[in-house]
Design a protein around this motif. Structure first.
Motif, PDB file in Angstrom:
ATOM      1  N   GLY A 555       0.781  -1.222   0.000  1.00 55.44           N
ATOM      2  CA  GLY A 555       0.000   0.000   0.000  1.00 55.44           C
ATOM      3  C   GLY A 555       0.817   1.279   0.000  1.00 55.44           C
ATOM      4  N   VAL A 556       2.126   1.176   0.012  1.00 55.82           N
ATOM      5  CA  VAL A 556       2.985   2.368  -0.011  1.00 55.82           C
ATOM      6  C   VAL A 556       3.446   2.617  -1.432  1.00 55.82           C
ATOM      7  CG1 VAL A 556       5.162   3.377   0.772  1.00 55.82           C
ATOM      8  CG2 VAL A 556       3.729   2.076   2.368  1.00 55.82           C
ATOM      9  N   ASN A 557       3.097   3.792  -1.947  1.00 52.41           N
ATOM     10  CA  ASN A 557       3.487   4.157  -3.311  1.00 52.41           C
ATOM     11  C   ASN A 557       4.167   5.525  -3.278  1.00 52.41           C
ATOM     12  OD1 ASN A 557       2.273   1.940  -4.879  1.00 52.41           O
ATOM     13  ND2 ASN A 557       0.356   2.737  -4.013  1.00 52.41           N
ATOM     14  N   PRO A 558       5.476   5.572  -3.509  1.00 52.75           N
ATOM     15  CA  PRO A 558       6.178   6.859  -3.501  1.00 52.75           C
ATOM     16  C   PRO A 558       5.602   7.804  -4.556  1.00 52.75           C
ATOM     17  CG  PRO A 558       7.732   5.038  -3.470  1.00 52.75           C
ATOM     18  CD  PRO A 558       6.388   4.448  -3.749  1.00 52.75           C
ATOM     19  N   THR A 559       5.508   9.068  -4.192  1.00 57.78           N
ATOM     20  CA  THR A 559       5.052  10.071  -5.152  1.00 57.78           C
ATOM     21  C   THR A 559       6.203  10.640  -5.966  1.00 57.78           C
ATOM     22  OG1 THR A 559       5.267  11.818  -3.492  1.00 57.78           O
ATOM     23  CG2 THR A 559       3.145  10.697  -3.644  1.00 57.78           C
ATOM     24  N   THR A 560       7.412  10.606  -5.401  1.00 55.28           N
ATOM     25  CA  THR A 560       8.578  11.157  -6.087  1.00 55.28           C
ATOM     26  C   THR A 560       9.796  10.280  -5.824  1.00 55.28           C
ATOM     27  OG1 THR A 560       7.718  13.391  -5.745  1.00 55.28           O
ATOM     28  CG2 THR A 560      10.012  13.199  -6.423  1.00 55.28           C
ATOM     29  N   LEU A 561      10.533   9.999  -6.888  1.00 48.15           N
ATOM     30  CA  LEU A 561      11.812   9.290  -6.774  1.00 48.15           C
ATOM     31  C   LEU A 561      12.950  10.260  -7.105  1.00 48.15           C
ATOM     32  CD1 LEU A 561      11.065   5.934  -8.661  1.00 48.15           C
ATOM     33  CD2 LEU A 561      10.900   6.396  -6.200  1.00 48.15           C
ATOM     34  N   PRO A 562      14.169   9.966  -6.679  1.00 48.71           N
ATOM     35  CA  PRO A 562      15.297  10.785  -7.122  1.00 48.71           C
ATOM     36  C   PRO A 562      15.389  10.775  -8.640  1.00 48.71           C
ATOM     37  CG  PRO A 562      15.948   9.368  -5.304  1.00 48.71           C
ATOM     38  CD  PRO A 562      14.585   8.925  -5.727  1.00 48.71           C
ATOM     39  N   ARG A 563      15.880  11.860  -9.202  1.00 48.67           N
ATOM     40  CA  ARG A 563      15.993  11.957 -10.657  1.00 48.67           C
ATOM     41  C   ARG A 563      17.158  11.119 -11.165  1.00 48.67           C
ATOM     42  NH1 ARG A 563      15.332  18.462 -11.853  1.00 48.67           N
ATOM     43  NH2 ARG A 563      13.186  18.686 -11.041  1.00 48.67           N
ATOM     44  N   ASP A 564      17.005  10.592 -12.382  1.00 50.49           N
ATOM     45  CA  ASP A 564      18.131   9.925 -13.030  1.00 50.49           C
ATOM     46  C   ASP A 564      19.249  10.934 -13.277  1.00 50.49           C
ATOM     47  OD1 ASP A 564      16.675   7.639 -13.009  1.00 50.49           O
ATOM     48  OD2 ASP A 564      16.398   7.503 -15.190  1.00 50.49           O
ATOM     49  N   VAL A 565      20.468  10.450 -13.263  1.00 51.63           N
ATOM     50  CA  VAL A 565      21.645  11.299 -13.453  1.00 51.63           C
ATOM     51  C   VAL A 565      22.488  10.736 -14.585  1.00 51.63           C
ATOM     52  CG1 VAL A 565      23.717  12.278 -12.389  1.00 51.63           C
ATOM     53  CG2 VAL A 565      21.670  11.867 -10.994  1.00 51.63           C
ATOM     54  N   GLU A 566      22.967  11.609 -15.446  1.00 52.42           N
ATOM     55  CA  GLU A 566      23.858  11.225 -16.541  1.00 52.42           C
ATOM     56  C   GLU A 566      24.892  12.343 -16.681  1.00 52.42           C
ATOM     57  OE1 GLU A 566      24.655   8.221 -19.544  1.00 52.42           O
ATOM     58  OE2 GLU A 566      22.838   8.332 -18.321  1.00 52.42           O
ATOM     59  N   GLU A 567      25.978  12.230 -15.944  1.00 50.97           N
ATOM     60  CA  GLU A 567      27.011  13.272 -15.925  1.00 50.97           C
ATOM     61  C   GLU A 567      28.296  12.698 -16.525  1.00 50.97           C
ATOM     62  OE1 GLU A 567      28.236  17.244 -14.804  1.00 50.97           O
ATOM     63  OE2 GLU A 567      26.280  16.305 -14.472  1.00 50.97           O
ATOM     64  N   ARG A 568      28.772  13.318 -17.601  1.00 52.15           N
ATOM     65  CA  ARG A 568      29.977  12.823 -18.276  1.00 52.15           C
ATOM     66  C   ARG A 568      30.895  13.994 -18.610  1.00 52.15           C
ATOM     67  NH1 ARG A 568      29.099   7.535 -19.908  1.00 52.15           N
ATOM     68  NH2 ARG A 568      26.896   6.908 -19.880  1.00 52.15           N
ATOM     69  N   ASN A 569      32.196  13.749 -18.510  1.00 53.36           N
ATOM     70  CA  ASN A 569      33.187  14.712 -18.984  1.00 53.36           C
ATOM     71  C   ASN A 569      34.480  13.967 -19.283  1.00 53.36           C
ATOM     72  OD1 ASN A 569      34.551  14.335 -16.514  1.00 53.36           O
ATOM     73  ND2 ASN A 569      33.566  16.108 -15.566  1.00 53.36           N
TER      74      ASN A 569
END
Length: 629
Positions: A555-569
């Motif tokens: 019955g627990v449904n998160p409303t927000t998850l951490p954002r995906d990250v794509e950091e390259r250099n």
């Protein structure tokens, strides 16, 4: 030796070499250091056989009470078998001009020689200076007579300066027989050969007002950053290698005892690699490693039977013993010498003092191995050797070669963790992590379990959780013997945190880290906490990959998850991906650092640091991301 490797790699997850980075301008320290080296003059009178007399004059001034209390002694080490030392002058000149002679002088066996008498006879003369305080000066003149050089007929020396204090003036003088050639490499010092006289050649270099540097954690040795002099009577590295080979290789000849022991160790192994691995594992486990100056063991190499009888060995004799055991199986191994310190300076003249560690080159397997670290995997070199010069001694008609040791690579230096957790409706979290690694990642995992006393696993797990702000319990379980290099190694942790978070609408929490290992992603930001670097630092390639699965309550449904990250250099990449599927939250995070790209890099500079730090800052922000209920 193990402690040296831990310090070299774990202070920051970094190590290597690049002359361009060492030439960057370095800012001076902003305030007066606690001590000033007012004067350092060294005069060498060299003989044709490599013996010499060195007269050294040094004057140090204390600028603080703390310095006077902590640095009121000087220690002079020497080998009675090869040298003699005479203190010509030693006194304190107080701030108000009074001269007080040193009356307390005592001599004792050096601690390293006391614990390993087979390989060294080093003694230490200690001078205790009286009436020290701010403004007081310590004056001493010492004559060292080297009756027998480390390598017959050869002379070499490195002069450098303590870069974290003021240096007023210094001169280096050398005289040698008229027919003796001396090669020199000077950095930020003026001088060279002067007019010959009294049938001898003369050289002189000098420097004044060397500014102190500000200390930066993890930086290369400050002595690498200019103001140094290297001198050598060896024509080149080939002649230096020939002198080493003549002195050292006879000690590695297989004896009947070695032949019998080698056969017993390899047992039924049939391939060259299997035999080599077995002999390497036996050497690192059965012979106790002792930290000794390579110079002393080179001066008096011991036959392998004496080493086996003693049951302990320094870096050189560990390598010679393994070489003999391999030769007993017909396996070719070449003795090689490199530098395991935090110095990355490249000497263009052939000076033996730059080499402080022995290892082996295996031509058939095309790899270097070192038996100097008891839990370092066979196919891994310590990070403090990566990218360093290595002198491979010639034999069987081959010439000595000066090569470069391999750099670290992200393909080899890996850590992987798979964590599965369950959060119940009361906020209780329990989980399990399976961890594995290769290269130095495997080394750190093995090291962890060599430090844990049997029966204390639960206490260690609880302490690890508490360090990250959690009150819970757990345990650690090794999958294999951390000291058995013949077998693979991994480990597992289990943990429970009774009150991890409140499971209510509107609450949020960070994704749990479980029980982090040495070098885990959650620890990386600590190594990049300073905002910028002005000095070059050692840097390694790494690949840290962590997957976390969290089963949420019914019955627990998160409303927000951490954002995906794509950091390259140019320094590598950090990626993070999150997915929720039927109450199972899956997070996959990965940090890959590749200094210098595909070509690799040794020492990194301030620009490299900013690129790496950008990736680590992306990691740190992601670690702070929260799951909103």
């Amino acid at each position: 030796m193990l402690r040296c490797l831990i310090n070299a790699v774990a202070v920051s997850s970094l190590s290597l070499y690049a002359s361009s980075a060492l030439s960057q301008p370095i800012p001076a320290a902003p305030q007066q250091p606690p001590m000033t080296l007012l004067k350092l003059d060294r005069d060498y009178r060299l003989n044709a056989d490599g013996s010499y007399v060195l007269t050294e004059t040094a004057v140090r001034r204390h600028n603080s009470e703390q310095s006077a209390q902590r640095s009121g002694q000087t220690r002079i080490s020497y080998s009675p078998e090869r040298e003699s030392v005479e203190v010509l002058e030693a006194y304190t000149l107080t701030a108000d001009g009074h001269r007080i002679e040193v009356s307390r002088q005592h001599e004792q066996q050096a601690p390293a020689s006391a614990t390993a008498p087979l390989y060294g006879d080093q003694r230490v003369v200690s001078l205790v200076f009286p009436a020290l305080g701010p403004g007081a000066e310590m004056h001493q003149v010492v004559r060292r007579t080297v009756h027998r050089p480390v390598l017959p007929g050869g002379f070499s020396v490195i002069t450098d300066y303590p870069r974290l204090i003021d240096v007023g003036s210094s001169s280096i003088s050398l005289s040698a027989p008229i027919d003796m050639d001396i090669s020199a490499q000077a950095s930020d010092m003026e001088g060279g050969e002067v007019t010959a006289s009294d049938g001898r050649r003369h050289w002189r270099w000098s420097v004044a007002d060397i500014p102190p540097l500000e200390f930066e954690p993890g930086a290369v040795n400050p002595k690498d950053l200019g103001y140094r002099l290297s001198l050598s009577s060896f024509d080149d590295y080939s002649s230096l290698g020939a002198a080493y080979a003549e002195r050292l290789l006879p000690a590695a000849e297989p004896t009947p005892r070695v032949l019998e022991l080698s056969a017993r160790i390899v047992g039924e192994a049939t391939t060259q690699e299997a035999k080599t691995r077995a002999l390497h594992a036996w050497t690192v486990r059965q012979l106790r490693g002792v930290p000794l100056d390579l110079e002393e063991s080179v001066a008096t190499p011991r036959p392998v039977d004496e080493v086996l009888e003693a049951g302990y060995a320094d870096s050189l004799h560990l390598a010679l013993t393994l070489k003999a055991l391999l030769a007993a199986q017909g396996i070719d191994a070449r003795l090689a010498l490199s530098n395991g310190s935090n110095s990355h300076w490249r000497h263009t003249v052939a000076v033996r003092q730059q080499f402080d560690q022995a290892l082996l080159w295996l031509p058939e397997l095309e790899r270097y191995v070192t038996p100097s670290y008891e839990i370092l995997p066979f196919d891994t070199l310590p990070a403090n050797l990566a990218g360093k010069p290595v002198l491979v001694l010639g034999e069987q008609g081959e010439a000595t070669r000066l090569e470069t040791l391999p750099l670290t690579s992200a393909q080899h230096e890996r850590q992987f963790a798979m964590t599965r957790m369950t959060l119940d409706a009361e906020g209780r979290l329990e989980g399990e992590t399976e961890l594995s690694g290769s290269g130095l990642g495997e080394f750190f995992d093995r090291y962890l379990f060599t430090t844990i006393q049997p029966g204390t696993e639960a206490q260690v797990a609880a302490a690890a959780l508490a360090e990250h702000g959690h009150h819970g319990s757990g345990t650690l379980e090794a999958q294999g013997d951390p000291r058995d290099l013949n077998q693979p190694f991994s480990w597992r942790s289990r943990f429970e945190i009774p009150e991890y978070t409140r499971v209510e609408a509107g609450e949020s929490f960070a994704l749990p880290a479980g029980i982090p290992r040495l070098g885990a992603l959650v620890m990386v930001p600590r190594d990049f906490s300073i905002p910028e670097r002005h000095q070059p630092y050692a840097c390694s390639a790494i690949d840290k990959h962590e997957i976390t699965e969290l089963r949420l309550p019914q019955g627990v449904n998160p409303t927000t998850l951490p954002r995906d990250v794509e950091e390259r250099n140019a320094a590598g990449a950090y990626t993070a991906h999150y997915r929720l599927d039927d109450r199972l939250l899956r997070a996959e995070r990965r940090l890959v650092l590749t200094p210098g790209g595909e070509a690799g890099r040794a020492v990194c500079d301030g620009e490299d640091y900013q690129q790496q730090r950008a990736l680590v800052r992306a990691l740190a922000r992601d670690l702070r991301g929260r799951i909103q209920l």
